[in-house]
Design a protein around this motif. Structure first.
Motif, PDB file in Angstrom:
ATOM      1  N   GLU A  58       0.817  -1.216   0.000  1.00 42.69           N
ATOM      2  CA  GLU A  58       0.000   0.000   0.000  1.00 42.69           C
ATOM      3  C   GLU A  58       0.850   1.265   0.000  1.00 42.69           C
ATOM      4  OE1 GLU A  58      -2.372  -3.206   2.186  1.00 42.69           O
ATOM      5  OE2 GLU A  58      -0.298  -2.559   2.138  1.00 42.69           O
ATOM      6  N   ASP A  81      -6.588  -3.499   1.077  1.00 38.48           N
ATOM      7  CA  ASP A  81      -7.487  -3.023   0.033  1.00 38.48           C
ATOM      8  C   ASP A  81      -6.865  -3.318  -1.335  1.00 38.48           C
ATOM      9  OD1 ASP A  81      -9.094  -1.609  -1.740  1.00 38.48           O
ATOM     10  OD2 ASP A  81      -9.158   0.222  -0.529  1.00 38.48           O
ATOM     11  N   ARG A  83      -8.107  -3.294  -4.247  1.00 37.18           N
ATOM     12  CA  ARG A  83      -8.491  -2.330  -5.291  1.00 37.18           C
ATOM     13  C   ARG A  83      -7.573  -1.104  -5.262  1.00 37.18           C
ATOM     14  NH1 ARG A  83     -12.628  -2.197  -8.240  1.00 37.18           N
ATOM     15  NH2 ARG A  83     -14.035  -3.947  -8.357  1.00 37.18           N
ATOM     16  N   LYS A  84      -7.278  -0.624  -4.078  1.00 40.94           N
ATOM     17  CA  LYS A  84      -6.403   0.545  -3.943  1.00 40.94           C
ATOM     18  C   LYS A  84      -4.988   0.209  -4.410  1.00 40.94           C
ATOM     19  CE  LYS A  84      -4.629   3.805  -0.534  1.00 40.94           C
ATOM     20  NZ  LYS A  84      -4.562   4.159   0.883  1.00 40.94           N
ATOM     21  N   ALA A  87      -4.995  -0.045  -8.224  1.00 44.24           N
ATOM     22  CA  ALA A  87      -5.112   1.294  -8.817  1.00 44.24           C
ATOM     23  C   ALA A  87      -3.787   2.045  -8.720  1.00 44.24           C
ATOM     24  CB  ALA A  87      -6.234   2.078  -8.142  1.00 44.24           C
ATOM     25  N   ASN A  88      -3.108   1.916  -7.583  1.00 43.09           N
ATOM     26  CA  ASN A  88      -1.809   2.566  -7.409  1.00 43.09           C
ATOM     27  C   ASN A  88      -0.786   1.991  -8.384  1.00 43.09           C
ATOM     28  OD1 ASN A  88      -0.054   4.433  -6.072  1.00 43.09           O
ATOM     29  ND2 ASN A  88       0.808   2.724  -4.909  1.00 43.09           N
ATOM     30  N   ASP A  91      -1.407   3.381 -11.796  1.00 45.06           N
ATOM     31  CA  ASP A  91      -0.907   4.762 -11.878  1.00 45.06           C
ATOM     32  C   ASP A  91       0.599   4.805 -12.114  1.00 45.06           C
ATOM     33  OD1 ASP A  91      -3.402   5.876 -11.501  1.00 45.06           O
ATOM     34  OD2 ASP A  91      -3.106   6.282  -9.368  1.00 45.06           O
ATOM     35  N   ALA A 144      -9.215  -0.171 -12.730  1.00 47.93           N
ATOM     36  CA  ALA A 144      -7.994   0.642 -12.642  1.00 47.93           C
ATOM     37  C   ALA A 144      -7.542   1.122 -14.020  1.00 47.93           C
ATOM     38  CB  ALA A 144      -6.879  -0.159 -11.962  1.00 47.93           C
TER      39      ALA A 144
END
Length: 169
Positions: A58, A81, A83-84, A87-88, A91, A144
């Motif tokens: 994370e 998480d 999903r987080k 997504a990171n 990015d 994402a």
């Protein structure tokens, strides 16, 4: 000048194996003990283009230059998480870059393990375990902004292997 990341590198076998194909790999893990082993293995293999960083999935810092490939093996079912984290990772990918994962999807058929997982975690014997489904993993990757090229489960294994790509535009 290919740049790579492995989040949750453990003892470093994967980044060491792939090091000849990259200008640089950042390899992260939460465990300093695992990273000590990884550093020693890299040194013994005369691999010098890997930087080992102690951090949780994370908390992986964004790079100065985006990654061409991010690997996360046996990791996403252990994070708070997923999903987080996905997504990171998306990015941090360069346009056209790839995310390669293998994730245990325990929500499908491991009901006996579910009975011991929560008490095991409560007493400190087991880590956090998320009981993901294959479709949840696929959805998180697509949400994402990544395009899934391959997603498969070899044989009767619980691990789902996935290769996704960030669009060029």
């Amino acid at each position: 000048d290919l740049q790579g990341l492995e989040s949750g590198c453990g003892t470093g076998s994967t980044p060491i194996h792939h090091a000849p194909n990259f200008a640089h790999i950042t390899a992260t893990d939460l465990s300093s003990g695992m990273l000590d082993i990884a550093r020693e293995k890299a040194w013994n293999a005369s691999v010098s283009n890997i930087t080992f960083v102690e951090c949780a999935a994370e908390d992986v810092p964004h790079p100065d230059q985006p990654y061409n490939m991010i690997m996360a093996h046996s990791l996403l079912h252990l994070v708070k998480d997923h999903r987080k984290v996905i997504a990171n990772m998306a990015d941090m990918l360069a346009p056209g870059g790839y995310l390669v994962t293998s994730t245990i999807c325990m929500s499908e058929g491991m009901s006996a393990f579910k009975l011991i997982a929560w008490p095991g975690r409560a007493v400190g014997l087991l880590p956090r375990i998320n009981f993901l489904r294959k479709r949840e993993l696929e959805s998180a990757v697509q949400d994402a902004g990544l395009k899934i090229h391959n997603c498969w489960r070899p044989g009767k294994r619980k691990a789902v292997f996935l290769i996704a790509q960030k669009p060029e535009n």
